[in-house]
Write an enzyme that holds these catalytic residues in place. Structure first.
Site, PDB file in Angstrom:
ATOM      1  N   PRO A  98       0.802  -1.038  -0.196  1.00  0.00           N
ATOM      2  CA  PRO A  98      -0.040   0.031   0.002  1.00  0.00           C
ATOM      3  C   PRO A  98       1.048   1.329   0.009  1.00  0.00           C
ATOM      4  O   PRO A  98       1.917   1.325   0.775  1.00  0.00           O
ATOM      5  CB  PRO A  98      -0.905  -0.180   1.483  1.00  0.00           C
ATOM      6  CG  PRO A  98      -0.791  -1.507   1.405  1.00  0.00           C
ATOM      7  CD  PRO A  98       0.568  -2.170   1.372  1.00  0.00           C
ATOM      8  N   GLU A  99       0.308   2.142  -0.849  1.00  0.00           N
ATOM      9  CA  GLU A  99       1.096   3.372  -1.116  1.00  0.00           C
ATOM     10  C   GLU A  99       0.399   4.741  -0.216  1.00  0.00           C
ATOM     11  O   GLU A  99      -0.778   4.186  -0.020  1.00  0.00           O
ATOM     12  CB  GLU A  99       1.606   3.718  -2.422  1.00  0.00           C
ATOM     13  CG  GLU A  99       2.527   2.478  -2.926  1.00  0.00           C
ATOM     14  CD  GLU A  99       3.004   2.774  -4.273  1.00  0.00           C
ATOM     15  OE1 GLU A  99       3.025   3.858  -4.876  1.00  0.00           O
ATOM     16  OE2 GLU A  99       3.259   1.750  -4.795  1.00  0.00           O
ATOM     17  N   LYS A 127       3.101   6.747   4.165  1.00  0.00           N
ATOM     18  CA  LYS A 127       2.507   5.509   4.246  1.00  0.00           C
ATOM     19  C   LYS A 127       2.151   5.095   5.534  1.00  0.00           C
ATOM     20  O   LYS A 127       1.826   4.014   5.748  1.00  0.00           O
ATOM     21  CB  LYS A 127       3.323   4.558   3.559  1.00  0.00           C
ATOM     22  CG  LYS A 127       3.780   4.794   2.125  1.00  0.00           C
ATOM     23  CD  LYS A 127       4.767   4.132   1.579  1.00  0.00           C
ATOM     24  CE  LYS A 127       5.139   4.171   0.046  1.00  0.00           C
ATOM     25  NZ  LYS A 127       6.249   3.354  -0.451  1.00  0.00           N
ATOM     26  N   ARG A 149      13.394  -3.353  -6.507  1.00  0.00           N
ATOM     27  CA  ARG A 149      12.123  -3.422  -7.175  1.00  0.00           C
ATOM     28  C   ARG A 149      11.890  -3.599  -8.526  1.00  0.00           C
ATOM     29  O   ARG A 149      12.932  -2.972  -9.216  1.00  0.00           O
ATOM     30  CB  ARG A 149      11.105  -2.328  -6.660  1.00  0.00           C
ATOM     31  CG  ARG A 149      11.116  -1.796  -5.345  1.00  0.00           C
ATOM     32  CD  ARG A 149      10.670  -2.931  -4.335  1.00  0.00           C
ATOM     33  NE  ARG A 149       9.116  -3.195  -4.659  1.00  0.00           N
ATOM     34  CZ  ARG A 149       8.087  -2.284  -4.224  1.00  0.00           C
ATOM     35  NH1 ARG A 149       8.351  -1.433  -3.377  1.00  0.00           N
ATOM     36  NH2 ARG A 149       6.765  -2.782  -4.553  1.00  0.00           N
TER      37      ARG A 149
END
Length: 290
Positions: A2-3, A69, A280
């Site tokens: 989740p961002e 976040k 990533r």
């Protein structure tokens, strides 16, 4: 993971429900308790599970806010204020339910790790499938210095200037622009999904170094990031795999993504390419992004 938009959605849904309630009981899963006994900081950070439970009982939730976040539960007990800081990790989710059985999806129901029972019997439940999230009870932000290093919120005055100044420092200038904009000390809340989308919209290669992006282009990139984050907030966030809001609902931003998770470019049809940046996977169009 989740961002900012997903966390914002949780906070907006959670705040009006949680505010004004008092925690009267705390349940911690055996999984977390046993992990802590083995010396692992699983979900509950910086405090024993016993102390977390005893400290939280009797605390009233005065507000729920977001910082980057992170979710901040503002708490009050005997005139003393403190913060319960929550990071959702990759698969964390909060639910407000009458019973754990009311959590619709089995995968979340099977991985409940914290239950806060409110004074009216309602449950505030934290579920985390992969257990990469965290809960940290502190007096204030200064008690956990990494929180003080976060960049300004992207929507506030000065956030763009902060980005420009940080990107020009020796620490960041020679790093890939994708890595720079995903760094929470440079821009708050922009992770892999929205960095991928912003760079695609800018026709910018994710591995281009920050020093090879002009100031004018950096300003434009920052505004694109802000616009995409806001669009996602309005769409309820992106439910790529395990993000859910407190009522179990998924967001719809994933239906609007132009590059993230794509096998072919949505603009020219070219097969997308990928590379690892800052650990990533970065997907991009080798034709559109230079």
């Amino acid at each position: 993971m989740p961002e900012l938009p997903e966390v914002e959605g949780v906070v907006r849904a959670l705040a009006p429900i949680a505010m004004g309630r008092t925690i009267c009981a705390v349940t911690v899963s055996d999984t977390v308790i046993q992990s802590k006994q083995l010396g692992k900081e699983t979900i509950v950070k910086g405090i024993t599970t016993e102390d977390l439970a005893s400290d939280l009982v009797g605390m009233s939730i005065t507000n729920v806010t977001r910082r980057s976040k992170y979710i901040y539960f503002h708490l009050l007990k005997n005139g003393q204020t403190c913060l319960l800081v929550s990071h959702l990790g990759m698969t964390g989710a909060w639910f407000t339910v009458g019973s754990v059985d009311d959590i619709v999806e089995l995968k979340f129901r099977k991985h409940v790790h914290i239950i806060l029972t409110m004074d009216d019997g309602e449950l505030l439940v934290y579920s985390d499938i992969r257990r990469f999230g965290e809960l940290r009870l502190i007096g204030c932000e200064a008690d956990h210095p990494p929180l003080l290093k976060m960049a300004p919120e992207p929507f506030v005055d000065g956030a763009c200037q902060h980005f420009l100044e940080m990107a020009a420092t020796p620490k960041y200038a020679r790093k890939a622009i994708k890595e720079v904009i995903m760094d929470g000390q440079v821009i708050s809340g922009c992770g892999n999904i929205y960095a991928t989308e912003a760079l695609f919209k800018m026709h910018m290669h994710p591995a281009r170094t920050a020093e090879r992006v002009s100031i004018a282009r950096k300003k434009e990139l920052f505004q694109v990031i802000v616009d995409i984050l806001q669009e996602s907030i309005d769409a309820g966030g992106s439910s790529i795999s395990d993000y859910r809001n407190i009522d179990g609902q998924a967001g719809t931003m994933q239906d609007r993504l132009k590059m993230y998770g794509r096998k072919a470019c949505s603009a020219c049809g070219t097969e997308t390419a990928s590379l690892k940046i800052a650990g990533r996977t970065s997907v991009y169009c080798p034709s559109c992004q230079k």
